[in-house]
Design a protein around this motif. Structure first.
Motif, PDB file in Angstrom:
ATOM      1  N   GLU A 107     124.398  28.901  88.029  1.00  0.00           N
ATOM      2  CA  GLU A 107     123.802  29.419  86.801  1.00  0.00           C
ATOM      3  C   GLU A 107     122.557  28.622  86.414  1.00  0.00           C
ATOM      4  OE1 GLU A 107     124.687  32.175  85.376  1.00  0.00           O
ATOM      5  OE2 GLU A 107     126.306  32.455  86.815  1.00  0.00           O
ATOM      6  N   LYS A 158     119.160  28.396  77.396  1.00  0.00           N
ATOM      7  CA  LYS A 158     120.589  28.565  77.628  1.00  0.00           C
ATOM      8  C   LYS A 158     120.893  29.840  78.403  1.00  0.00           C
ATOM      9  CE  LYS A 158     121.817  26.223  73.284  1.00  0.00           C
ATOM     10  NZ  LYS A 158     122.567  26.359  72.012  1.00  0.00           N
ATOM     11  N   LYS A 159     122.040  29.814  79.089  1.00  0.00           N
ATOM     12  CA  LYS A 159     122.549  31.005  79.764  1.00  0.00           C
ATOM     13  C   LYS A 159     124.056  31.062  79.564  1.00  0.00           C
ATOM     14  CE  LYS A 159     122.329  33.666  84.042  1.00  0.00           C
ATOM     15  NZ  LYS A 159     123.687  34.217  83.889  1.00  0.00           N
ATOM     16  N   ASN A 160     124.529  32.132  78.950  1.00  0.00           N
ATOM     17  CA  ASN A 160     125.950  32.278  78.678  1.00  0.00           C
ATOM     18  C   ASN A 160     126.732  32.657  79.925  1.00  0.00           C
ATOM     19  OD1 ASN A 160     125.638  31.681  75.968  1.00  0.00           O
ATOM     20  ND2 ASN A 160     125.362  33.814  75.383  1.00  0.00           N
ATOM     21  N   TYR A 167     131.130  27.585  78.340  1.00  0.00           N
ATOM     22  CA  TYR A 167     130.682  28.946  78.058  1.00  0.00           C
ATOM     23  C   TYR A 167     129.186  29.140  78.216  1.00  0.00           C
ATOM     24  CZ  TYR A 167     128.637  28.018  73.423  1.00  0.00           C
ATOM     25  OH  TYR A 167     127.834  27.575  72.401  1.00  0.00           O
ATOM     26  N   GLU A 168     128.442  28.067  78.475  1.00  0.00           N
ATOM     27  CA  GLU A 168     127.007  28.226  78.729  1.00  0.00           C
ATOM     28  C   GLU A 168     126.491  27.037  79.524  1.00  0.00           C
ATOM     29  OE1 GLU A 168     124.989  28.429  74.957  1.00  0.00           O
ATOM     30  OE2 GLU A 168     125.053  26.267  74.672  1.00  0.00           O
TER      31      GLU A 168
END
Length: 274
Positions: free
Chosen positions: A152, A138-140, A191-192
């Motif tokens: 992202e 994951k990436k916020n 948000y992610e």
């Protein structure tokens, strides 16, 4: 009888070996090759005794051997060093074959996924599914547009064990909507971003999900979320966690938004009334 040519200018060698003159000059500066002489105008001339090395240099460079190692090999050629270079070449070829087989498997998975959704019969239909545990990398961040998510995901893809473009991977990609945003009917702020894979990441446990697969532009997402919310109210379900959007067919596969295929996954449980 035509007299055999003994010396060659750098431009002739560059054309013959398809190596730029600048690279040949660099090879000369570090001592890989050297001209036999220069004329009064400063032109370099090379004999066949010099240019035979270029075959070895080019082949070894194509295998990823560094210039320092190539220089050492050319200066100390013997049976043992040649055997070492051959072994290195064999290992490099084996690694390339393994990577190609891995890519073949990934392409087959991607192709089968596209074929599956070409024949899919349950678009826009709410379906309850039990989904096994998965690993999420994951990436916020706060995202509203597909191009922001894509950027992202590209950064996130660097963390995967084997680098590959999204069109050539079986990993599922997507973005996460907070539970609170869903409850408040804010369906377009994520948000992610995430990649689901088998190698690494945070484990999302097995659970029951209300799912819906829709075809077409992301502009229609709000409509499908509202339909799912109504379905939950009618069937006595409540949301118990953040919502995942999986992008099965997206901009990496087609530029036609009408061909996009997205799956919404809402973790749910049956309401209990006191």
């Amino acid at each position: 009888m035509k007299k055999e040519k003994k010396y060659y200018k750098i431009g002739e060698i560059s054309k013959l070996y398809k190596i730029s003159s600048d690279i040949l000059r660099h090879y000369e500066r570090i001592g890989l090759i050297s001209p036999d002489f220069r004329d009064e105008n400063g032109y370099r001339y090379y004999s066949k005794k010099q240019i035979w090395k270029l075959n070895n240099i080019r082949n070894l460079r194509n295998l990823g051997v560094g210039l320092v190692e190539i220089k050492e090999f050319l200066e100390e050629r013997n049976i043992e060093t040649t055997k070492y270079v051959i072994e290195f070449q064999l290992k490099k070829i084996e690694k390339t074959m393994e990577e190609l087989l891995q890519l073949k498997e990934e392409l087959e998975v991607k192709k089968n996924n596209i074929l599956y959704y070409e024949d899919y019969k349950n678009f826009n239909k709410p379906i309850i599914k039990n989904i096994s545990s998965r690993k999420f990398i994951k990436k916020n961040g706060d995202f509203k547009y597909d191009w922001e998510i894509d950027y992202e995901l590209r950064i996130l893809n660097e963390k995967i064990e084997f680098e590959s473009d999204f069109i050539f991977t079986e990993n599922q990609i997507g973005a996460t909507l907070k539970k609170e945003e869903f409850i408040n009917s804010n369906y377009n702020t994520y948000y992610e971003s995430f990649i689901i894979n088998e190698c690494k990441g945070e484990i999302v446990p097995e659970g029951m999900y209300l799912t819906l697969v829709f075809k077409g532009s992301y502009k229609n997402t709000t409509k499908y979320y509202e339909n799912l919310k109504k379905y939950m109210e009618l069937n006595n379900y409540e949301v118990i966690g953040d919502i995942f959007e999986i992008y099965h067919v997206d901009i990496h596969i087609t530029e036609n938004e009408e061909e996009f295929i997205t799956e919404i996954q809402i973790p749910i449980k049956i309401k209990r009334f006191s």
